[in-house]
Design a protein around this motif. Structure first.
Motif, PDB file in Angstrom:
ATOM      1  N   HIS A   1       0.809  -1.215   0.000  1.00 51.19           N
ATOM      2  CA  HIS A   1       0.000   0.000   0.000  1.00 51.19           C
ATOM      3  C   HIS A   1       0.850   1.276   0.000  1.00 51.19           C
ATOM      4  CE1 HIS A   1       0.646   0.161   4.394  1.00 51.19           C
ATOM      5  NE2 HIS A   1       0.256   1.410   4.325  1.00 51.19           N
ATOM      6  N   ASP A   2       2.188   1.115   0.089  1.00 53.66           N
ATOM      7  CA  ASP A   2       3.083   2.264  -0.032  1.00 53.66           C
ATOM      8  C   ASP A   2       3.470   2.551  -1.485  1.00 53.66           C
ATOM      9  OD1 ASP A   2       3.183   2.833   2.658  1.00 53.66           O
ATOM     10  OD2 ASP A   2       4.955   1.611   3.034  1.00 53.66           O
ATOM     11  N   LEU A   3       3.184   1.624  -2.387  1.00 49.71           N
ATOM     12  CA  LEU A   3       3.612   1.782  -3.773  1.00 49.71           C
ATOM     13  C   LEU A   3       2.802   2.878  -4.466  1.00 49.71           C
ATOM     14  CD1 LEU A   3       3.926  -1.994  -4.773  1.00 49.71           C
ATOM     15  CD2 LEU A   3       5.802  -0.409  -4.261  1.00 49.71           C
ATOM     16  N   ASP A   4       3.476   3.690  -5.251  1.00 49.67           N
ATOM     17  CA  ASP A   4       2.806   4.779  -5.957  1.00 49.67           C
ATOM     18  C   ASP A   4       1.769   4.271  -6.955  1.00 49.67           C
ATOM     19  OD1 ASP A   4       4.319   6.639  -4.597  1.00 49.67           O
ATOM     20  OD2 ASP A   4       5.843   6.798  -6.169  1.00 49.67           O
ATOM     21  N   ARG A   5       1.999   3.101  -7.501  1.00 56.71           N
ATOM     22  CA  ARG A   5       1.087   2.589  -8.528  1.00 56.71           C
ATOM     23  C   ARG A   5      -0.192   1.989  -7.945  1.00 56.71           C
ATOM     24  NH1 ARG A   5       5.389  -1.226  -8.405  1.00 56.71           N
ATOM     25  NH2 ARG A   5       6.449   0.074  -9.940  1.00 56.71           N
TER      26      ARG A   5
ATOM     27  N   ALA B   1      -5.496   4.957  -5.377  1.00 53.99           N
ATOM     28  CA  ALA B   1      -5.771   5.661  -4.122  1.00 53.99           C
ATOM     29  C   ALA B   1      -6.928   5.034  -3.363  1.00 53.99           C
ATOM     30  CB  ALA B   1      -6.052   7.134  -4.402  1.00 53.99           C
TER      31      ALA B   1
ATOM     32  N   ARG C   1      -5.747   2.038  -1.484  1.00 56.97           N
ATOM     33  CA  ARG C   1      -4.969   2.450  -0.305  1.00 56.97           C
ATOM     34  C   ARG C   1      -5.900   2.902   0.818  1.00 56.97           C
ATOM     35  NH1 ARG C   1      -2.177   5.851  -2.744  1.00 56.97           N
ATOM     36  NH2 ARG C   1      -0.444   4.468  -3.297  1.00 56.97           N
TER      37      ARG C   1
ATOM     38  N   VAL D   1      -0.120  12.961   2.614  1.00 58.48           N
ATOM     39  CA  VAL D   1      -1.203  12.952   1.627  1.00 58.48           C
ATOM     40  C   VAL D   1      -2.501  12.796   2.424  1.00 58.48           C
ATOM     41  CG1 VAL D   1      -2.139  11.885  -0.455  1.00 58.48           C
ATOM     42  CG2 VAL D   1       0.332  11.851  -0.051  1.00 58.48           C
TER      43      VAL D   1
ATOM     44  N   SER E   1      -0.868  19.221   2.907  1.00 53.71           N
ATOM     45  CA  SER E   1       0.182  18.243   3.191  1.00 53.71           C
ATOM     46  C   SER E   1       1.047  18.685   4.366  1.00 53.71           C
ATOM     47  CB  SER E   1       1.045  18.052   1.942  1.00 53.71           C
ATOM     48  OG  SER E   1       2.099  17.150   2.203  1.00 53.71           O
TER      49      SER E   1
ATOM     50  N   ASP F   1       4.558  17.489   6.168  1.00 49.74           N
ATOM     51  CA  ASP F   1       5.754  16.649   6.101  1.00 49.74           C
ATOM     52  C   ASP F   1       6.285  16.443   7.516  1.00 49.74           C
ATOM     53  OD1 ASP F   1       8.233  15.489   5.718  1.00 49.74           O
ATOM     54  OD2 ASP F   1       8.855  16.862   4.132  1.00 49.74           O
TER      55      ASP F   1
END
Length: 267
Positions: A13-17, A20, A23, A92, A121, A123
């Protein structure tokens, strides 16, 4: 397992692909598991310790996902007479999830404490939101350099810090992924979601079991990525100005194996 090196692998679930919505379904399942377990009791202990030692009652929850356990912890502390104000943040932010948490809180504690959120956002390595920072169940996601930057930012801004994760243990690697996956399978029909996402959750749980697979895989990887207590100690010892903080590292007794790192600025 404490003596073995941490394995820095990638959770699905950390993968950008990863879409959303998938996730979000995943992080919502984690929130449900927090509700089904005794996590709020064990996870409230480190924060309670920090508050008793002078940390601000304004809680800034970093990496909050879909709300995380902090609202549950807030209600647990409220029953003990400890009142807090919680701000949910994330790199995010899931604003809709934060809004649902806020609405649920207003129904349960309408006249005490508060839950708000930052819609932009935040950080965790460069946070400017004032308060006691918490990171629940997410610290292991970050490699040592970034994790250390999170702690360094807390030291630089003199912000109390409470980090809670699960201790690294062979027993948990072998047992917890099965229990967590079972919880996902049993809880899916009872998740409160808008109808389209509710139906998607059912489909991805029972017809094509993507969510159970993700939860099992990510649970195994999570426990292998957990920082050991010796690694946490080396991390805080390497911070610039670490002597200006009092650090505590330990484990809350109980089934959850909640391991904590508490940092409080010295006067």
């Amino acid at each position: 397992m404490e003596s073995l090196p941490r394995i820095d692998f990638v959770e699905l679930h950390d993968l950008d692909r990863i879409p959303a919505v998938l996730r979000t379904l995943h992080t919502e399942s984690i929130v449900t598991i927090y509700r089904l377990t005794d996590a709020a009791r064990a996870y409230s202990v480190p924060l309670s310790i920090a508050l008793r030692e002078g940390a601000s009652h304004r809680i800034v929850d970093l990496c909050a996902g879909s709300g995380g356990p902090v609202p549950l912890i807030q209600r647990k502390l409220h029953r003990e007479g400890i009142h807090t104000q919680v701000t949910l943040t994330d790199l995010v932010p899931n604003v809709r999830a934060f809004q649902r948490v806020q609405a649920a809180h207003r129904r349960r504690l309408p006249n005490c404490c508060s839950v708000d959120y930052v819609s932009s956002s935040v950080d965790a390595t460069d946070c400017t939101v004032e308060g006691t920072r918490t990171i629940y169940g997410a610290f292991h996601h970050f490699p040592p350099a970034i994790a250390a930057r999170m702690l360094q930012n807390a030291v630089d801004t003199r912000s109390p810090m409470v980090v809670v994760d699960t201790k690294r243990s062979f027993l948990y690697v072998l047992l917890f992924p099965f229990l967590i996956t079972l919880a996902v399978l049993l809880s899916a029909p009872f998740q409160r979601n808008p109808l389209p996402r509710y139906l998607l959750r059912l489909a991805l749980t029972y017809l094509v079991p993507v969510l159970p697979f993700m939860m099992f895989f990510d649970s195994v990887v999570s426990f292998l990525r957990m920082y050991g207590r010796a690694e946490l100690r080396r991390m805080v010892d390497g911070l610039a100005g670490t002597e200006t903080f009092t650090w505590k590292i330990g484990v809350v007794p109980g089934f959850t194996g909640a391991q904590y790192l508490i940092g409080i600025p010295r006067d």
